[in-house]
Scaffold this motif. Structure first.
Motif, PDB file in Angstrom:
ATOM      1  N   GLU A 168     -26.244  -4.756  96.351  1.00 55.24           N
ATOM      2  CA  GLU A 168     -27.292  -3.870  96.736  1.00 55.24           C
ATOM      3  C   GLU A 168     -28.247  -4.011  96.079  1.00 55.24           C
ATOM      4  O   GLU A 168     -29.491  -3.798  96.665  1.00 55.24           O
ATOM      5  CB  GLU A 168     -26.777  -2.359  96.327  1.00 55.24           C
ATOM      6  N   LYS A 169     -28.516  -4.451  94.845  1.00 51.56           N
ATOM      7  CA  LYS A 169     -29.765  -4.405  94.175  1.00 51.56           C
ATOM      8  C   LYS A 169     -30.474  -5.964  94.232  1.00 51.56           C
ATOM      9  O   LYS A 169     -31.438  -6.157  93.918  1.00 51.56           O
ATOM     10  CB  LYS A 169     -29.708  -4.099  92.667  1.00 51.56           C
ATOM     11  N   GLY A 170     -29.724  -6.769  94.349  1.00 48.91           N
ATOM     12  CA  GLY A 170     -30.089  -8.138  94.171  1.00 48.91           C
ATOM     13  C   GLY A 170     -30.486  -8.603  92.727  1.00 48.91           C
ATOM     14  O   GLY A 170     -30.157  -7.690  91.721  1.00 48.91           O
ATOM     15  N   GLY A 171     -31.005  -9.686  92.664  1.00 45.80           N
ATOM     16  CA  GLY A 171     -31.479 -10.032  91.306  1.00 45.80           C
ATOM     17  C   GLY A 171     -30.559 -10.982  90.578  1.00 45.80           C
ATOM     18  O   GLY A 171     -31.143 -11.559  89.587  1.00 45.80           O
ATOM     19  N   PHE A 172     -29.202 -10.814  90.811  1.00 48.16           N
ATOM     20  CA  PHE A 172     -28.326 -11.939  90.298  1.00 48.16           C
ATOM     21  C   PHE A 172     -27.334 -12.034  91.294  1.00 48.16           C
ATOM     22  O   PHE A 172     -26.829 -11.102  92.045  1.00 48.16           O
ATOM     23  CB  PHE A 172     -27.939 -11.692  88.906  1.00 48.16           C
ATOM     24  N   SER A 173     -26.595 -13.138  91.057  1.00 49.58           N
ATOM     25  CA  SER A 173     -25.445 -13.640  91.911  1.00 49.58           C
ATOM     26  C   SER A 173     -24.057 -13.464  91.372  1.00 49.58           C
ATOM     27  O   SER A 173     -24.070 -14.453  90.225  1.00 49.58           O
ATOM     28  CB  SER A 173     -25.880 -15.000  92.701  1.00 49.58           C
ATOM     29  N   ILE A 174     -23.228 -13.167  91.810  1.00 48.95           N
ATOM     30  CA  ILE A 174     -21.785 -13.292  91.209  1.00 48.95           C
ATOM     31  C   ILE A 174     -20.979 -14.138  92.042  1.00 48.95           C
ATOM     32  O   ILE A 174     -20.702 -13.974  93.304  1.00 48.95           O
ATOM     33  CB  ILE A 174     -21.097 -12.009  91.218  1.00 48.95           C
ATOM     34  N   SER A 175     -20.030 -15.113  91.458  1.00 48.39           N
ATOM     35  CA  SER A 175     -19.540 -16.217  91.900  1.00 48.39           C
ATOM     36  C   SER A 175     -17.960 -15.742  92.602  1.00 48.39           C
ATOM     37  O   SER A 175     -17.567 -15.877  93.675  1.00 48.39           O
ATOM     38  CB  SER A 175     -19.398 -17.441  91.374  1.00 48.39           C
ATOM     39  N   LYS A 176     -17.295 -14.998  91.411  1.00 49.94           N
ATOM     40  CA  LYS A 176     -16.044 -14.569  91.827  1.00 49.94           C
ATOM     41  C   LYS A 176     -15.671 -13.076  90.961  1.00 49.94           C
ATOM     42  O   LYS A 176     -16.499 -12.850  89.920  1.00 49.94           O
ATOM     43  CB  LYS A 176     -14.827 -15.745  91.259  1.00 49.94           C
ATOM     44  N   GLN A 177     -14.672 -12.704  91.398  1.00 50.10           N
ATOM     45  CA  GLN A 177     -14.167 -11.398  90.335  1.00 50.10           C
ATOM     46  C   GLN A 177     -12.567 -11.308  90.383  1.00 50.10           C
ATOM     47  O   GLN A 177     -12.065 -11.592  91.378  1.00 50.10           O
ATOM     48  CB  GLN A 177     -14.618 -10.085  91.327  1.00 50.10           C
ATOM     49  N   VAL A 178     -12.273 -10.899  89.285  1.00 48.99           N
ATOM     50  CA  VAL A 178     -10.804 -11.164  88.959  1.00 48.99           C
ATOM     51  C   VAL A 178     -10.745  -9.575  88.557  1.00 48.99           C
ATOM     52  O   VAL A 178     -11.134  -8.905  87.372  1.00 48.99           O
ATOM     53  CB  VAL A 178     -10.583 -11.975  87.531  1.00 48.99           C
ATOM     54  N   LEU A 179      -9.647  -8.996  89.313  1.00 55.42           N
ATOM     55  CA  LEU A 179      -9.300  -7.452  88.971  1.00 55.42           C
ATOM     56  C   LEU A 179      -7.755  -7.419  88.608  1.00 55.42           C
ATOM     57  O   LEU A 179      -6.854  -7.830  89.453  1.00 55.42           O
ATOM     58  CB  LEU A 179      -9.555  -6.895  90.303  1.00 55.42           C
ATOM     59  N   LEU A 180      -7.595  -6.984  87.471  1.00 58.61           N
ATOM     60  CA  LEU A 180      -6.163  -6.924  87.222  1.00 58.61           C
ATOM     61  C   LEU A 180      -5.760  -5.405  87.029  1.00 58.61           C
ATOM     62  O   LEU A 180      -6.536  -4.597  86.389  1.00 58.61           O
ATOM     63  CB  LEU A 180      -6.267  -7.369  85.543  1.00 58.61           C
ATOM     64  N   TYR A 181      -4.808  -5.190  87.911  1.00 61.81           N
ATOM     65  CA  TYR A 181      -4.262  -3.843  88.122  1.00 61.81           C
ATOM     66  C   TYR A 181      -5.433  -2.815  88.163  1.00 61.81           C
ATOM     67  O   TYR A 181      -5.610  -1.889  87.445  1.00 61.81           O
ATOM     68  CB  TYR A 181      -3.346  -3.367  87.159  1.00 61.81           C
ATOM     69  N   PRO A 182      -6.374  -3.005  89.258  1.00 58.54           N
ATOM     70  CA  PRO A 182      -7.635  -2.003  89.198  1.00 58.54           C
ATOM     71  C   PRO A 182      -7.520  -0.812  89.482  1.00 58.54           C
ATOM     72  O   PRO A 182      -6.507  -0.612  90.344  1.00 58.54           O
ATOM     73  CB  PRO A 182      -8.576  -2.875  89.903  1.00 58.54           C
ATOM     74  N   VAL A 183      -8.265  -0.031  89.068  1.00 57.41           N
ATOM     75  CA  VAL A 183      -8.380   1.410  89.534  1.00 57.41           C
ATOM     76  C   VAL A 183      -9.529   1.174  90.853  1.00 57.41           C
ATOM     77  O   VAL A 183     -10.592   0.740  90.498  1.00 57.41           O
ATOM     78  CB  VAL A 183      -9.100   2.292  88.723  1.00 57.41           C
ATOM     79  N   THR A 184      -9.080   1.767  92.163  1.00 55.89           N
ATOM     80  CA  THR A 184     -10.146   1.784  93.255  1.00 55.89           C
ATOM     81  C   THR A 184     -10.312   2.731  93.989  1.00 55.89           C
ATOM     82  O   THR A 184     -11.130   2.848  94.667  1.00 55.89           O
ATOM     83  CB  THR A 184      -9.430   0.424  94.136  1.00 55.89           C
ATOM     84  N   ASP A 185      -9.555   3.700  93.665  1.00 54.71           N
ATOM     85  CA  ASP A 185      -9.412   4.975  94.511  1.00 54.71           C
ATOM     86  C   ASP A 185      -9.663   6.202  93.710  1.00 54.71           C
ATOM     87  O   ASP A 185      -9.585   6.038  92.447  1.00 54.71           O
ATOM     88  CB  ASP A 185      -8.363   5.066  95.495  1.00 54.71           C
TER      89      ASP A 185
END
Length: 314
Positions: A168-185
Motif C-alpha cells: 500500500e505504501k511502497g518504499g520497500f519490497s518484500i521477496s517472501k513471507q513465511v507464516l507459521l500457524y498464523p492468525v488471519t481472521d
C-alpha cells in the motif's frame, strides 16, 4: 486425523500449568507461563541486540548473522504470543534454528504488546522495524534485494500485514513471507471446523483466543480491519510468495489454510504445509524440550523456501 505427536502429548500432560476446574487464567497467568526457560539453543555465528527508533518509542531488535562473507539475504521475524506476550527471549531458539536452516540474517523485533498498547501499535512497530531493516540492510551485511518477513501465530498475522502495508505504501519490497500457524481472521469460532475440533485440550483454547482478541482489538470499529484480520483484505494480489505452515490440532488451522487459498486466488504463489499430529506453538515447544531435531525437516522446508530463486504456484 493423525495421532497426536507423542512429545506434544507429553508437553500437554506434564508441562502446561494445570488450573482448578472452572478457573479462567488471567493475562498475568498467561504471561508467567510464557516465561518458561528453554533448553540449550543452537549456536549462531553472531548475535547482537540493538534498539531502533519506532513510531512512538524505541524498539529492541536482535540481529542473528550466519557465518560467512555475505552479503546475506535478510529475514525480519515477528514473534507470536496472542499480541499480549512474547519477546526476544521467547523465540530466541526458533530464530536461531531458522538462521542455521536458511543461512540468512534474521532480525527479531520486540514490538509493543496489548493491552497496554492495543491495535494498531504492534502493526505500526512491525512495519517501521521492517522498513528500518530494509533501509539498513547493507550496514548489517545483508542484501535488500533478498528481503523477507516471517512470524508465528500473532507474528504471522503481523508479517502478512506488513506485506499489505509495504504494497500500500511502497518504499520497500518484500521477496517472501513465511507464516507459521498464523492468525488471519477475526474471532469466528462458528466459521471454522478447527475451532470446534481443537478449541480445548491442545494448549491454545477458545477462551485464550477470545481474550487475546479482546485485549488486542479494543475498538470494535477495527475488528474487521484488514490490518487486524488480513482475511478481510479486498485485494491480496501482488503480495510476496508465501509459505504457510499449519498444525493439525490447532484452532487456527483452517483460517491459515483458507488465507492460503485466498492468496492463491489472487495469483500469489503459495506453499502450504499442514503438520500432522502437531499443536499450536509446536516450534517453541520442541525447542523447550530440547527436541528441535524432531522437526528438522520443517526447518529445512523454511530454509529451502527462503532460498529458492523462483517460487512456483502450488
Amino acid at each position: 486425523m493423525a495421532e497426536l505427536n507423542p512429545k506434544m502429548k507429553y508437553f500437554l500432560e506434564n508441562l502446561v500449568p494445570a488450573y482448578p476446574d472452572g478457573y479462567t487464567p488471567t493475562l498475568e497467568d498467561i504471561r508467567s507461563r510464557a516465561s518458561v526457560s528453554f533448553g540449550e539453543v543452537e549456536l549462531v555465528h553472531k548475535v547482537e541486540d540493538r534498539t531502533i527508533q519506532g513510531p512512538e518509542s524505541l524498539l529492541p531488535i536482535r540481529i542473528y548473522t550466519p557465518e560467512g562473507d555475505g552479503p546475506f539475504p535478510v529475514l525480519v521475524y515477528f514473534h507470536g504470543g496472542g499480541f499480549v506476550y512474547g519477546d526476544l527471549e521467547s523465540h530466541d531458539a526458533v530464530c536461531r534454528a531458522i538462521v542455521n536452516a536458511s543461512q540468512q540474517i534474521v532480525v527479531a523485533v520486540d514490538y509493543r504488546l496489548a493491552p497496554e498498547n492495543p491495535f494498531p501499535a504492534a502493526v505500526h512497530d512491525c512495519y517501521a522495524a521492517a522498513k528500518w531493516v530494509f533501509e539498513n540492510a547493507e550496514e548489517l551485511n545483508g542484501d535488500p534485494g533478498k528481503f523477507s518477513v516471517a512470524g508465528d501465530s500473532a507474528g504471522g498475522n503481523l508479517a502478512t500485514v506488513v506485506c499489505l502495508l509495504a504494497k500500500e505504501k511502497g518504499g520497500f519490497s518484500i521477496s517472501k513471507q513465511v507464516l507459521l500457524y498464523p492468525v488471519t481472521d477475526s474471532f469466528n469460532p462458528e466459521k471454522y471446523d478447527s475451532y470446534r475440533e481443537n478449541g480445548s485440550g491442545y494448549f491454545l483454547t477458545l477462551e485464550n483466543i477470545g481474550l487475546f482478541s479482546k485485549l488486542y482489538v479494543q475498538n470494535e470499529e477495527y475488528a474487521f480491519h484488514p490490518h487486524a484480520a488480513p482475511m478481510n483484505a479486498e485485494d491480496l494480489s501482488g503480495l510476496p510468495p508465501a509459505l504457510i505452515i499449519t498444525a493439525e490440532y490447532d484452532p487456527l488451522r483452517d483460517e491459515g489454510e483458507l488465507y492460503a487459498e485466498k492468496l492463491k486466488d489472487a495469483g500469489v504463489p503459495v506453499t502450504v504445509r499442514r503438520e500432522e499430529g502437531q499443536i499450536h506453538g509446536f516450534f517453541n515447544f520442541f525447542s523447550m524440550m530440547d527436541s528441535k531435531g524432531d522437526i528438522e525437516e520443517v526447518y529445512e522446508t523454511i530454509g529451502s523456501f527462503l532460498n529458492e530463486k523462483e517460487v512456483s504456484k502450488s
